[in-house]
Design a protein around this motif. Structure first.
Motif, short mmCIF file in Angstrom:
data_model
loop_
_atom_site.label_atom_id
_atom_site.label_comp_id
_atom_site.label_asym_id
_atom_site.label_seq_id
_atom_site.Cartn_x
_atom_site.Cartn_y
_atom_site.Cartn_z
N VAL A 1 52.98 -5.00 -14.01
CA VAL A 1 53.09 -3.58 -13.69
C VAL A 1 51.70 -2.97 -13.63
O VAL A 1 50.91 -3.11 -14.57
CB VAL A 1 53.93 -2.85 -14.77
N GLY A 2 51.40 -2.31 -12.54
CA GLY A 2 50.13 -1.62 -12.38
C GLY A 2 50.35 -0.12 -12.28
O GLY A 2 51.25 0.33 -11.57
N VAL A 3 49.54 0.65 -13.00
CA VAL A 3 49.67 2.11 -12.99
C VAL A 3 48.27 2.72 -12.85
O VAL A 3 47.32 2.29 -13.53
CB VAL A 3 50.32 2.64 -14.28
N VAL B 1 44.33 -1.17 -20.76
CA VAL B 1 43.88 0.12 -20.24
C VAL B 1 42.42 -0.02 -19.88
O VAL B 1 41.58 -0.34 -20.73
CB VAL B 1 44.05 1.25 -21.28
N ILE B 2 42.10 0.18 -18.60
CA ILE B 2 40.71 0.10 -18.16
C ILE B 2 40.16 1.51 -17.97
O ILE B 2 40.70 2.31 -17.20
CB ILE B 2 40.60 -0.68 -16.84
N PHE B 3 39.10 1.81 -18.71
CA PHE B 3 38.39 3.07 -18.53
C PHE B 3 37.45 2.89 -17.34
O PHE B 3 36.36 2.33 -17.47
CB PHE B 3 37.62 3.43 -19.79
N TYR C 1 42.06 -1.44 -10.17
CA TYR C 1 42.33 -2.63 -10.96
C TYR C 1 43.83 -2.84 -11.18
O TYR C 1 44.27 -3.97 -11.40
CB TYR C 1 41.62 -2.53 -12.31
N ASP C 2 44.58 -1.75 -11.11
CA ASP C 2 46.03 -1.88 -11.29
C ASP C 2 46.66 -2.77 -10.23
O ASP C 2 47.68 -3.43 -10.47
CB ASP C 2 46.69 -0.50 -11.29
N LYS C 3 46.04 -2.82 -9.05
CA LYS C 3 46.58 -3.66 -7.98
C LYS C 3 46.42 -5.14 -8.31
O LYS C 3 47.20 -5.97 -7.83
CB LYS C 3 45.87 -3.33 -6.66
N MET C 4 45.40 -5.48 -9.11
CA MET C 4 45.25 -6.88 -9.53
C MET C 4 46.47 -7.33 -10.33
O MET C 4 46.99 -8.42 -10.13
CB MET C 4 43.99 -7.04 -10.39
N VAL D 1 46.81 -0.39 -16.85
CA VAL D 1 46.68 1.02 -16.54
C VAL D 1 45.23 1.30 -16.14
O VAL D 1 44.31 1.12 -16.94
CB VAL D 1 47.07 1.90 -17.74
N ASN D 2 45.05 1.69 -14.90
CA ASN D 2 43.72 2.03 -14.38
C ASN D 2 43.48 3.51 -14.66
O ASN D 2 44.02 4.38 -13.98
CB ASN D 2 43.67 1.75 -12.88
N ALA D 3 42.68 3.79 -15.71
CA ALA D 3 42.45 5.17 -16.14
C ALA D 3 41.14 5.68 -15.56
O ALA D 3 40.06 5.23 -15.95
CB ALA D 3 42.41 5.24 -17.66
N ALA D 4 41.25 6.60 -14.61
CA ALA D 4 40.06 7.12 -13.92
C ALA D 4 39.29 8.07 -14.84
O ALA D 4 39.79 9.12 -15.23
CB ALA D 4 40.47 7.85 -12.65
N ILE D 5 38.08 7.67 -15.22
CA ILE D 5 37.21 8.45 -16.09
C ILE D 5 36.11 9.08 -15.26
O ILE D 5 35.60 8.47 -14.32
CB ILE D 5 36.58 7.55 -17.18
N ASP D 6 35.73 10.30 -15.59
CA ASP D 6 34.64 10.99 -14.90
C ASP D 6 33.40 10.09 -14.86
O ASP D 6 32.90 9.68 -15.92
CB ASP D 6 34.32 12.29 -15.65
#
Length: 249
Positions: A196-198, A154-156, A186-189, A222-227
């Motif tokens: 699996v990329g999400v 999980v990438i913040f 990053y999920d595309k990497m 999991v590419n987690a979009a953080i503010d």
């Protein structure tokens, strides 16, 4: 140094102290307990928010629940705010299940830790990474996919180091050195190597994506979009930097 998990170490210390050790004053232990309960109550709504874009607490609240539901999983953690806050939010329920970077400037070992943990234990691994920390060794996603390891990363992603909203102090059109490419995927990497990329933008989406990854055992990112404005300088170390007399003038 005392080496071991906290439960066995404290038990050994208590045994060594013996039965004649004076109990701490009730007023003091009571004050500590009340302060803890106050902090827990204050933090609870922050950990349960479903904001979009996510802040760190909403995202970590979800991961905290996942680890509680899956205490046998290995937690790997590195970053700046991602590390600092996760240490205080995510509880562990079994010994030797948490690997993080330690202190001051050893970022980049998260992917190696995750690979080693998956191979050595056969357990599912949840690697919680800041986007800067992931950048040090992110190409190890190829290794994870090559060996089909049960690792969920999980990438913040807050578009930068600490914050993705910094401005270059020298002016001009160049972005600040702490700012990354906006809205990187990053999920595309992971998808490029067959994993699996999400991409997620809310805590609810994050919970579903990580649960699915941990259930499937498939290499997942999991590419987690953080503010981008949610972060703060870790440890306020910038305050220790010498200030230029020229800049002050």
């Amino acid at each position: 140094p005392v080496v071991g998990d906290i439960g066995s170490c404290v038990a050994a210390l208590l045994s060594g102290m013996g039965a004649n050790w004076a109990a701490a004053p009730a007023d003091w232990t009571g004050a500590v307990t009340r302060k803890r309960e106050e902090n827990v109550a204050k933090m609870a709504p922050r950990l349960m928010n479903n904001n979009s874009p996510m802040d760190y607490h909403g995202a970590l609240g979800v991961l905290r629940t996942i680890i509680k539901e899956r205490p046998d999983a290995i937690l790997v953690n590195e970053g700046a705010n991602t590390l600092d806050l996760a240490r205080g939010v995510i509880d562990m329920y079994q010994p030797r299940k948490r690997l993080d970077v330690g202190t001051w400037g050893v970022m980049g070992i998260g992917m190696g830790y995750a690979i080693a943990a998956a191979i050595e234990t056969g357990k599912p691994v949840l690697a919680v990474e800041g986007d800067s920390a992931f950048g040090f060794s992110g190409m190890e996603v190829e290794t994870i996919c090559r060996y089909n390891l049960p690792v969920c990363i999980v990438i913040f992603n807050n578009n930068g180091i600490y914050r993705g909203t910094d401005v270059n102090p020298t002016g001009g059109s160049d972005v600040a050195t702490t700012v990354f490419v906006k809205d990187s995927r990053y999920d595309k990497m992971m998808e490029a190597f067959g994993g699996v990329g999400v991409h997620v933008t809310t805590p609810d989406e994050l919970k579903r994506a990580v649960d699915a990854a941990m259930d499937s055992g498939k290499p997942t990112l999991v590419n987690a979009a953080i503010d981008p404005a949610a972060g703060s300088e870790s440890g306020r170390i910038g305050n220790l930097n010498p200030q230029s007399k020229i800049r002050k003038k």
